[in-house]
Design a protein around this motif. Structure first.
Motif, PDB file in Angstrom:
ATOM      1  N   HIS A  34       1.053  -0.461  -5.762  1.00  0.00           N
ATOM      2  CA  HIS A  34       1.417  -1.002  -7.073  1.00  0.00           C
ATOM      3  C   HIS A  34       2.466  -2.078  -6.824  1.00  0.00           C
ATOM      4  N   PRO A 118      -1.583   3.552 -14.709  1.00  0.00           N
ATOM      5  CA  PRO A 118      -2.426   2.379 -14.946  1.00  0.00           C
ATOM      6  C   PRO A 118      -3.302   2.601 -16.177  1.00  0.00           C
ATOM      7  N   CYS A 157       5.176   4.272  -3.213  1.00  0.00           N
ATOM      8  CA  CYS A 157       4.061   3.442  -3.658  1.00  0.00           C
ATOM      9  C   CYS A 157       2.732   4.193  -3.506  1.00  0.00           C
ATOM     10  N   PRO A 158       1.875   4.201  -4.470  1.00  0.00           N
ATOM     11  CA  PRO A 158       1.854   3.475  -5.735  1.00  0.00           C
ATOM     12  C   PRO A 158       2.489   4.202  -6.927  1.00  0.00           C
ATOM     13  N   PHE A 162       0.507   7.341 -10.600  1.00  0.00           N
ATOM     14  CA  PHE A 162      -0.825   6.915 -10.182  1.00  0.00           C
ATOM     15  C   PHE A 162      -1.686   8.174 -10.097  1.00  0.00           C
TER      16      PHE A 162
END
Length: 174
Positions: A34, A118, A157-158, A162
């Motif tokens: 991300h 997301p 990350c991400p 997520f």
């Protein structure tokens, strides 16, 4: 100017060595990221990359693809970078992983998934992109990793929001 000469020389050397077929088909991994920012596009990520990795000879984002969230890039739009167009190595994992940078396609979803998940459109576009790349380059689902779960990496990350389990299920990894 030095970067351009380095790239031209590198690509010419590979061509003379008879490596173009390997070069364009060397992909063995996908790595999901991300951007850790609420918005972004190629120009912004290029500037950030230049500030953070001034020594990279490629003046381009560290990823091969960006997937938009509607804040800089249309929601669900997949944007290839110059790294992808030229099939150049990535700079999307740490220097501890040169092989992964060389043989992994870096996919960056715009957004900070520590704060929000997301969108459905962005997620669906990412799944479609992953499935297409996995098919085209015969990449096994076990070779698709999240940046923070890539061996040798130490990052969130991400992000915690997520949808990890759903993602792996949707790309066929059990």
């Amino acid at each position: 100017m030095k970067r351009r000469h380095f790239l031209q020389g590198s690509l010419a050397s590979l061509a003379l060595a008879g490596l173009p077929l390997y070069w364009f088909n060397r992909w063995d991994y996908l790595t999901i990221h991300h951007s850790a920012g609420a918005s972004g596009d190629l120009a912004l990520l290029r500037r950030v990359h230049r500030q953070r990795q001034a020594g990279d000879p490629v003046n381009e984002v560290p990823y091969h693809f960006l997937v938009g969230n509607g804040e800089g890039i249309e929601t669900g739009a997949v944007v290839p970078s110059e790294r992808w167009s030229l099939r150049l190595w990535g700079a999307h994992v740490s220097a501890r992983n040169p092989d992964r940078n060389f043989r992994s396609i870096g996919i960056c979803l715009i957004g900070n998934f520590q704060n929000a998940a997301p969108s459905a459109d962005q997620y669906d576009a990412t799944i479609a992109l992953c499935r297409d790349l996995m098919r085209r380059f015969d990449i096994a689902a076990e070779r698709v990793t999240l940046h923070g779960e890539t061996p040798g990496e130490a990052t969130l990350c991400p992000g915690k929001l997520f949808p990890r389990s759903e993602f792996f299920k949707d790309i066929g990894r059990t």
